[in-house]
Scaffold this active site. Structure first.
Site, PDB file in Angstrom:
ATOM      1  N   HIS A  78      49.846  46.235  26.403  1.00 26.23           N
ATOM      2  CA  HIS A  78      51.272  46.164  26.052  1.00 26.23           C
ATOM      3  C   HIS A  78      51.527  45.166  24.923  1.00 26.23           C
ATOM      4  O   HIS A  78      52.320  45.447  24.014  1.00 26.23           O
ATOM      5  CB  HIS A  78      52.107  45.811  27.280  1.00 26.23           C
ATOM      6  CG  HIS A  78      52.038  46.836  28.367  1.00 26.23           C
ATOM      7  ND1 HIS A  78      52.591  46.637  29.615  1.00 26.23           N
ATOM      8  CD2 HIS A  78      51.476  48.075  28.397  1.00 26.23           C
ATOM      9  CE1 HIS A  78      52.363  47.713  30.364  1.00 26.23           C
ATOM     10  NE2 HIS A  78      51.687  48.583  29.652  1.00 26.23           N
ATOM     11  N   HIS A 237      55.685  55.983  27.714  1.00 29.88           N
ATOM     12  CA  HIS A 237      54.835  54.835  28.041  1.00 29.88           C
ATOM     13  C   HIS A 237      53.373  55.133  27.727  1.00 29.88           C
ATOM     14  O   HIS A 237      52.623  54.234  27.321  1.00 29.88           O
ATOM     15  CB  HIS A 237      54.971  54.426  29.505  1.00 29.88           C
ATOM     16  CG  HIS A 237      54.182  53.187  29.807  1.00 29.88           C
ATOM     17  ND1 HIS A 237      54.639  51.931  29.463  1.00 29.88           N
ATOM     18  CD2 HIS A 237      52.936  53.011  30.340  1.00 29.88           C
ATOM     19  CE1 HIS A 237      53.718  51.029  29.792  1.00 29.88           C
ATOM     20  NE2 HIS A 237      52.683  51.666  30.327  1.00 29.88           N
ATOM     21  N   ASP A 241      50.979  52.800  25.490  1.00 25.42           N
ATOM     22  CA  ASP A 241      49.621  52.381  25.842  1.00 25.42           C
ATOM     23  C   ASP A 241      48.621  52.770  24.758  1.00 25.42           C
ATOM     24  O   ASP A 241      47.746  51.978  24.388  1.00 25.42           O
ATOM     25  CB  ASP A 241      49.190  53.025  27.165  1.00 25.42           C
ATOM     26  CG  ASP A 241      49.678  52.269  28.390  1.00 25.42           C
ATOM     27  OD1 ASP A 241      50.141  51.119  28.246  1.00 25.42           O
ATOM     28  OD2 ASP A 241      49.590  52.837  29.496  1.00 25.42           O
ATOM     29  N   HIS A 264      43.359  54.892  29.266  1.00 20.16           N
ATOM     30  CA  HIS A 264      42.690  53.773  28.605  1.00 20.16           C
ATOM     31  C   HIS A 264      41.216  54.070  28.324  1.00 20.16           C
ATOM     32  O   HIS A 264      40.705  53.736  27.254  1.00 20.16           O
ATOM     33  CB  HIS A 264      42.801  52.516  29.464  1.00 20.16           C
ATOM     34  CG  HIS A 264      44.211  52.102  29.727  1.00 20.16           C
ATOM     35  ND1 HIS A 264      45.114  51.824  28.713  1.00 20.16           N
ATOM     36  CD2 HIS A 264      44.891  51.920  30.887  1.00 20.16           C
ATOM     37  CE1 HIS A 264      46.270  51.479  29.248  1.00 20.16           C
ATOM     38  NE2 HIS A 264      46.166  51.536  30.559  1.00 20.16           N
TER      39      HIS A 264
END
EC number: 3.5.1.108
Length: 303
Positions: A78, A237, A241, A264
């Protein structure tokens, strides 16, 4: 001409780690030209510095974490996203614990902190990583891809079998700029499902999570009293990311990113695949006033 940027002033914040639940003190400091983004564990003796580099990523379960000389830095995505959004190249991030504060679960508080500290241009051109050919990585039906593109564009598609995440709100695309980032992406919060809580607790994850720093869903609805900030906050979101994960390449990417159910792990795999192929990218700068800027950054805010 696009120049490198750093902070004008030092600024501090306190918060709690999303996964550790630990209280953490964070200090953001200016850094010189070509210094890059470096995390500093000031609670260790001696102090350990951890550069924000994709090759140091060792944790990709529900966050992005770095390890250098046995020192860990967890949940960097973030803040990295906010730094990318505001075009900050050089900064020192001091931490009193192994995990960054989660704040409200979005990058919005980090954007506010950076703007409050003031952002200044430095006497050196900003370096971009220009994508020269398509690079794609997959994992089952998940896909992450870079393609050549004049600016920086991000598209993302999610798939969740949940009434609050219908197909029409599962796809988003943005042409990256500071304005688009701060208005359309930075305030989108992380989210989780009640059904996953036991799994997370067993692995000591989400110990600092609450409805103050995440969107929480049961089988049918959003449990947060204030609801959503955007109708499609979930996919926004995911873009937030991705912007943070991709900034670990060591510079701002120029190209088109496409993610389908990516996360991720796959984002990091994509950055590593790109950097491993010397024919797929090149360093470029835009130090001539006559050259159009490929990305629109906001005029630095002097605090």
């Amino acid at each position: 001409m696009i120049q490198q940027r750093t902070l004008k002033n030092t600024i501090r914040a306190t918060g709690v780690g999303l996964h550790s639940g630990d209280k953490v003190y964070m200090t953001l400091r200016p850094a010189p030209v070509n210094h890059g983004i470096v995390f500093r564990r000031v609670d260790l003796d001696p102090v350990v510095e951890v550069p924000a580099k994709a090759e140091l990523v060792t944790e990709v379960t529900l966050c992005t974490g770095l390890t250098c000389n046995d020192a860990k830095i967890q949940t960097v995505e973030h803040l990295m996203s906010a730094l990318a959004g505001l075009g900050v190249d050089n900064i020192i991030v001091e931490l009193s614990s192994a995990e960054l504060p989660i704040m409200d679960g979005s990058a919005g508080p980090f954007v506010f902190l950076l703007q409050s500290a003031g952002i200044v241009e430095q006497d050196a051109p900003k370096r971009f990583i220009r994508v020269l050919k398509t690079v794609e990585v997959t994992e089952g039906d998940k896909v992450a891809r870079f393609s050549p593109y004049e600016g920086y564009k991000l598209g993302f598609t999610i798939q969740f079998d949940h009434p609050m995440i219908p197909a029409k709100q599962s796809r988003q695309e943005i042409e990256f700029s500071t304005l688009a980032y701060t208005k359309e992406i930075s305030r989108a919060r992380t989210f989780g499902f009640m059904r996953d809580l036991e799994y997370m607790r067993e692995r000591n994850l989400g110990l600092g999570g609450s409805m103050d720093n995440a969107i929480v869903l049961d089988e049918f609805r959003v449990l947060n009293e204030d609801g959503l900030r955007y109708a499609d906050e979930f996919v926004r979101h995911k873009i937030l990311d991705a912007i943070g994960d991709l900034y670990l390449a060591g510079g701002q990417v120029l190209g088109a990113y496409e993610g389908f159910k990516s996360g991720h792990a796959l984002n990091n795999k994509l950055v590593r695949a790109l950097m491993a192929d010397a024919t797929a990218w090149e360093w470029v700068s835009f130090d001539s006033p006559a050259t159009p800027d490929p990305v629109e950054y906001a005029t630095p805010a002097y605090a």
